[in-house]
Design a protein around this motif. Structure first.
Motif, PDB file in Angstrom:
ATOM      1  N   MET A 700       0.816  -1.216   0.000  1.00 58.75           N
ATOM      2  CA  MET A 700       0.000   0.000   0.000  1.00 58.75           C
ATOM      3  C   MET A 700       0.852   1.270   0.000  1.00 58.75           C
ATOM      4  O   MET A 700       0.314   2.373  -0.058  1.00 58.75           O
ATOM      5  N   LYS A 701       2.177   1.085   0.090  1.00 60.16           N
ATOM      6  CA  LYS A 701       3.114   2.208   0.173  1.00 60.16           C
ATOM      7  C   LYS A 701       2.732   3.151   1.319  1.00 60.16           C
ATOM      8  O   LYS A 701       2.687   4.371   1.172  1.00 60.16           O
ATOM      9  N   ARG A 702       2.481   2.518   2.458  1.00 59.20           N
ATOM     10  CA  ARG A 702       2.092   3.276   3.653  1.00 59.20           C
ATOM     11  C   ARG A 702       3.003   2.869   4.813  1.00 59.20           C
ATOM     12  O   ARG A 702       2.676   1.964   5.593  1.00 59.20           O
ATOM     13  N   PRO A 703       4.159   3.495   4.926  1.00 60.70           N
ATOM     14  CA  PRO A 703       5.095   3.131   6.002  1.00 60.70           C
ATOM     15  C   PRO A 703       4.520   3.356   7.395  1.00 60.70           C
ATOM     16  O   PRO A 703       5.005   2.753   8.365  1.00 60.70           O
ATOM     17  N   GLU A 704       3.501   4.201   7.522  1.00 58.08           N
ATOM     18  CA  GLU A 704       2.933   4.461   8.844  1.00 58.08           C
ATOM     19  C   GLU A 704       2.283   3.215   9.442  1.00 58.08           C
ATOM     20  O   GLU A 704       2.051   3.155  10.656  1.00 58.08           O
ATOM     21  N   LEU A 705       2.004   2.197   8.614  1.00 63.22           N
ATOM     22  CA  LEU A 705       1.419   0.958   9.132  1.00 63.22           C
ATOM     23  C   LEU A 705       2.419   0.149   9.952  1.00 63.22           C
ATOM     24  O   LEU A 705       2.036  -0.803  10.639  1.00 63.22           O
ATOM     25  N   LEU A 706       3.682   0.506   9.891  1.00 57.96           N
ATOM     26  CA  LEU A 706       4.699  -0.173  10.696  1.00 57.96           C
ATOM     27  C   LEU A 706       4.907   0.498  12.040  1.00 57.96           C
ATOM     28  O   LEU A 706       5.681   0.002  12.868  1.00 57.96           O
ATOM     29  N   GLU A 707       4.227   1.627  12.255  1.00 58.78           N
ATOM     30  CA  GLU A 707       4.406   2.370  13.499  1.00 58.78           C
ATOM     31  C   GLU A 707       3.594   1.741  14.631  1.00 58.78           C
ATOM     32  O   GLU A 707       2.694   0.932  14.422  1.00 58.78           O
ATOM     33  N   ALA A 708       3.935   2.163  15.855  1.00 54.31           N
ATOM     34  CA  ALA A 708       3.409   1.512  17.049  1.00 54.31           C
ATOM     35  C   ALA A 708       1.888   1.557  17.135  1.00 54.31           C
ATOM     36  O   ALA A 708       1.262   0.577  17.557  1.00 54.31           O
ATOM     37  N   ASP A 709       1.271   2.680  16.736  1.00 52.40           N
ATOM     38  CA  ASP A 709      -0.179   2.777  16.907  1.00 52.40           C
ATOM     39  C   ASP A 709      -0.923   1.708  16.113  1.00 52.40           C
ATOM     40  O   ASP A 709      -1.903   1.131  16.594  1.00 52.40           O
ATOM     41  N   PHE A 710      -0.447   1.395  14.896  1.00 49.75           N
ATOM     42  CA  PHE A 710      -1.100   0.345  14.111  1.00 49.75           C
ATOM     43  C   PHE A 710      -0.630  -1.045  14.543  1.00 49.75           C
ATOM     44  O   PHE A 710      -1.435  -1.989  14.614  1.00 49.75           O
ATOM     45  N   VAL A 711       0.641  -1.194  14.839  1.00 50.44           N
ATOM     46  CA  VAL A 711       1.170  -2.507  15.252  1.00 50.44           C
ATOM     47  C   VAL A 711       0.504  -2.974  16.542  1.00 50.44           C
ATOM     48  O   VAL A 711       0.202  -4.166  16.709  1.00 50.44           O
ATOM     49  N   ILE A 712       0.237  -2.058  17.463  1.00 52.49           N
ATOM     50  CA  ILE A 712      -0.439  -2.423  18.715  1.00 52.49           C
ATOM     51  C   ILE A 712      -1.854  -2.921  18.420  1.00 52.49           C
ATOM     52  O   ILE A 712      -2.321  -3.901  19.019  1.00 52.49           O
ATOM     53  N   LEU A 713      -2.543  -2.272  17.487  1.00 55.19           N
ATOM     54  CA  LEU A 713      -3.867  -2.768  17.071  1.00 55.19           C
ATOM     55  C   LEU A 713      -3.751  -4.188  16.515  1.00 55.19           C
ATOM     56  O   LEU A 713      -4.599  -5.049  16.796  1.00 55.19           O
ATOM     57  N   CYS A 714      -2.706  -4.417  15.728  1.00 57.30           N
ATOM     58  CA  CYS A 714      -2.484  -5.750  15.162  1.00 57.30           C
ATOM     59  C   CYS A 714      -2.221  -6.773  16.258  1.00 57.30           C
ATOM     60  O   CYS A 714      -2.741  -7.900  16.214  1.00 57.30           O
ATOM     61  N   ASN A 715      -1.407  -6.396  17.244  1.00 61.58           N
ATOM     62  CA  ASN A 715      -1.116  -7.312  18.350  1.00 61.58           C
ATOM     63  C   ASN A 715      -2.388  -7.656  19.122  1.00 61.58           C
ATOM     64  O   ASN A 715      -2.631  -8.818  19.467  1.00 61.58           O
ATOM     65  N   ASP A 716      -3.178  -6.626  19.406  1.00 60.14           N
ATOM     66  CA  ASP A 716      -4.443  -6.863  20.112  1.00 60.14           C
ATOM     67  C   ASP A 716      -5.339  -7.809  19.312  1.00 60.14           C
ATOM     68  O   ASP A 716      -5.947  -8.741  19.857  1.00 60.14           O
ATOM     69  N   GLN A 717      -5.425  -7.562  18.013  1.00 59.10           N
ATOM     70  CA  GLN A 717      -6.295  -8.374  17.171  1.00 59.10           C
ATOM     71  C   GLN A 717      -5.784  -9.804  17.071  1.00 59.10           C
ATOM     72  O   GLN A 717      -6.577 -10.761  17.033  1.00 59.10           O
TER      73      GLN A 717
END
Length: 755
Positions: A700-717
């Motif tokens: 998606m060419k979206r490096p912000e998806l590697l940042e903590a706010d999204f990664v934490i959502l991924c971990n929770d999910q």
């Protein structure tokens, strides 16, 4: 022309200062022959100087190497003034037209030496060279002996003057550019003389002009600061050239800022105000904004709201702030800033995420260094003096946080030196490290498994290896339902960003091991205090000194209940053992409380110019050794870095399931007990999840998806889906979990908006 000049002696330097406040043009050696003439005549009067400063609304400073070029010309000029008899006709008897011609020629050469030499030494040299060629041709035309002798004397005088000029470094440097040189052409001087510029309200000096012969290799903008990067000729240095807004202001704005600074300087912040830097800056910002508005109105200067805010931000930077260091820290790509002593003699150096080691075009002065030291003393409430020549603390400015180390006399014999370590705005994550190549997905999956397994871990490595960053990424792997306590002597961990992301964290700050005589609680007492603060994961910023024993006490008490993790200096598992047991005096039996040692080290390229951060080993510490873990196979590598493919690779022990730590984790989970395949399946599932995040970010060419706010959502999910699959199917079906996670990931990534 200027009304006054002075000779100042500061720190062994002899500084010629010339006041150009009422001069109608910008003072410049390279552009203005009047400035050069005045400078050379004053140098001739004063003798050698080591530095030259023209002051107007800005200070234009010429450093030692450039001033030495002028000193030689001034010395030559002074010498020729004292030898005026060289320029008079001798007693040879000749008259008529020849005598009148010779009188005119000597008048011409006097004009060249006494008028042109100080204002345009290169023009003087070029004129003499042309004159010599012409007079040698005329010499062949004379037939009368007296006239031949008179002409020979004149030619000899020109040759003598040229020989004196050719001995100066200015002429030596300029010779390649003098073909076809015309008097009044200042282009060659611009290749030689380049001032460092400092506005009145600042202390930091800046080389504002671009480097001669520099190859531009990149440019970008940070807020209102223009960044241009150059490769420099004949050197391996890279120049990080910045041009902040304070160097592009109109004279009217400079006057407003200078007046505002003088008024603001009357109120110096107290130590109490510095303990709340955010509040203090806001108070000073409000006062400064009102002040600038009033001063602009008084001067009939029309400013927009944006211009007023820009001027106020500059004012705060150079009153209660840290000057151009703040401009550098606002660049997210900068990792380290170093300023060597003595201040004022060398530029700031940086470590850049893309460019690695660079020098900058900024030089701080001694007065600014002393101002910073005073501010850091007040911010930290820690001493910095001959008895305590080391200060470790942290600063927080709008847009950046940084750790600061200062060394002063007596440890540093030449003054003050500083090192700023910029903290990333957001916490590091394991997917970010995968993207950068520091770890691979399988290593990320293994680390995630170990964190969820509540192991005791030490992240080891050399300086700048990324230890604290990796520890922060491991904190992101802790589920938000758990409480964490962090303990540091200098605040580096991303506690506030994690709190803002919903983590339950209590932060503690303890006394530095290198500082004496403070009111702060010692580190070992701080760690013991955490044991009385309830069920919590314990994160220790760095294990440095006597707190090591207390940490291992916490490890023993907290084993199998919560994660206990910290960083420590060491380049290998045995290096960590040696430091903990031999240097920090922790008993060997206590060291066995360590479950995992993760070693991170910089890997250098073959040419020595580049380095990359890599995790080089993930090692478990077994418990059945008595004296030496190395000889008794107490260290078992789970993953080891292979330089051939630049990857962490699984050891045969990990592949075969011969890991006491992973088996111990499995023993506490019903579905995994005695089932190595299920354990390995979960590790690889976590690896696939981390890789999927990176893949979606790339696609998606979206490096912000590697940042903590999204990664934490991924971990929770991930945990939520795992629980749902277990309830529905009765087991942790990895394929089902990954399928559902991947479907959620694709949808969530499209909807995700950064805050």
């Amino acid at each position: 022309m200027p009304e006054e000049y002075s000779i100042a002696r500061e720190s062994g330097e002899v500084i010629l200062k010339i006041n150009y406040e009422k001069y109608l043009k910008v003072p410049s050696l390279e552009d203005d022959p009047n400035c050069m003439s005045l400078t050379i005549t004053k140098l001739a009067e004063a003798g050698n100087a080591t530095k030259l400063i023209f002051y107007q609304k800005r200070d234009y400073e010429y450093e030692f190497d450039q001033v030495q070029l002028l000193n030689e010309i001034a010395f030559l000029y002074n010498r020729l003034v004292k030898q005026k008899d060289l320029f008079s006709l001798d007693a040879l008897s000749f008259g008529g037209a020849f005598k009148r011609d010779q009188e005119q020629r000597y008048a011409d050469i006097q004009k060249i030496i006494f008028q042109l030499l100080p204002s345009d030494p290169l023009g003087c040299y070029a004129e003499l060279k042309r004159m010599l060629r012409s007079e040698r041709i005329k010499l062949e035309q004379y037939t009368v002996d007296a006239e031949i002798q008179g002409q020979q004397r004149y030619v000899s005088l020109i040759s003598y003057l040229l020989s004196l000029l050719e001995k100066t470094r200015l002429i030596t440097i300029a010779k390649p550019y003098l073909s076809g040189y015309e008097v009044g052409d200042r282009s060659v001087y611009k290749k030689i003389f380049r001032p460092v510029i400092k506005p009145d309200f600042m202390f930091t000096k800046l080389m504002a002009t671009y480097p001669i012969g520099g190859e531009e290799i990149g440019s970008y903008t940070v807020k209102n600061t223009e960044i241009t990067v150059f490769k420099l000729p004949d050197t391996i240095h890279t120049l990080y050239h910045m041009l902040p807004p304070e160097f592009k202001l109109s004279e009217e704005k400079y006057e407003v800022l200078d007046a505002a600074r003088k008024i603001m300087a009357e109120h110096k912040p107290t130590a109490e105000e510095f303990t709340q830097p955010e509040r203090m800056r806001q108070v000073f910002f409000n006062v400064g904004k009102d002040l600038i508005e009033e001063l602009a109105k008084y001067r009939n200067l029309q400013l927009t709201e944006d211009e007023i805010i820009e001027l106020t931000e500059i004012l705060i930077r150079y009153t209660v702030g840290f000057g151009l260091v703040e401009v550098l820290l606002q660049d997210e790509k900068i990792q380290d800033i170093t300023i060597n002593s003595p201040p004022g003699q060398s530029p700031m150096f940086i470590v850049h995420a893309d460019l690695e080691n660079c020098k900058t075009n900024a030089i701080i002065t001694r007065s600014e260094a002393e101002s910073w030291a005073s501010k850091l003393r007040m911010i930290s409430s820690r001493p910095l003096d001959e008895a305590n020549p080391i200060l470790d603390t942290e600063i927080e400015i709008p847009g950046a946080r940084a750790r600061v180390a200062v060394i002063a006399p007596s440890l540093n014999p030449t003054g003050l030196a500083f090192a700023f370590r910029r903290h990333r705005d957001k916490p590091w994550t394991l997917p970010l490290f995968i993207k950068q190549g520091m770890i691979n997905p399988l290593a990320a999956g293994l680390l995630s498994f170990l964190v969820d397994g509540n192991r005791t871990m030490l992240v080891a490595g050399t300086r700048s290896a990324g230890k604290t960053s990796l520890l922060a990424a491991l904190m992101v792997e802790v589920m938000r339902t758990y409480r964490m306590i962090t303990i540091e002597d200098t605040l580096e961990l991303p506690v506030r960003p994690l709190i803002n992301l919903g983590y339950n964290i209590q932060q503690m700050k303890v006394a530095s091991a290198m500082t004496k005589g403070t009111t702060e609680v010692p580190a070992d007492e701080g760690i013991r205090t955490t044991l009385r603060m309830g069920d919590s994961a314990l994160i220790v910023g760095e294990v440095r000194s006597t707190e090591a024993r207390a940490l291992y006490e916490a490890m023993r008490v907290g084993a199998l209940a919560n994660v206990v993790a910290g960083t420590i200096h060491g380049d290998s598992p045995y290096g960590v053992y040696d430091r903990v047991v031999n240097d920090l005096q922790v008993p060997k039996t206590s060291f066995k409380a360590t479950d995992i040692i993760v070693v991170a080290n910089p890997i250098r390229s073959a040419d020595g110019l580049h380095r990359s951060r890599r995790v080089t080993s993930i090692t478990e510490v077994r418990k059945f050794w008595e004296d030496d873990p190395l000889l008794e196979h107490g260290f078992v590598d789970l993953m080891k870095y292979e330089s051939k493919n630049d990857q962490l690779e699984c050891s045969t022990d990990l592949i075969n399931g011969d890991s006491d730590i992973l088996k111990s984790i499995a023993g506490n989970v019903k579905e995994w007990a005695g089932n190595w395949d299920a354990v390995w399946d979960n590790v690889t599932l976590r690896a696939d999840v981390k890789k999927a995040i990176v893949d979606v970010s790339d696609a998606m060419k979206r490096p912000e998806l590697l940042e903590a706010d999204f990664v934490i959502l991924c971990n929770d999910q991930f945990h939520r889906i795992s629980e749902e699959v277990k309830e529905e199917f009765g087991s942790l079906d990895s394929k089902r979990i990954f399928f559902e996670f991947n479907e959620w990931l694709k949808s969530a990534a499209k909807k995700f908006q950064t805050k």
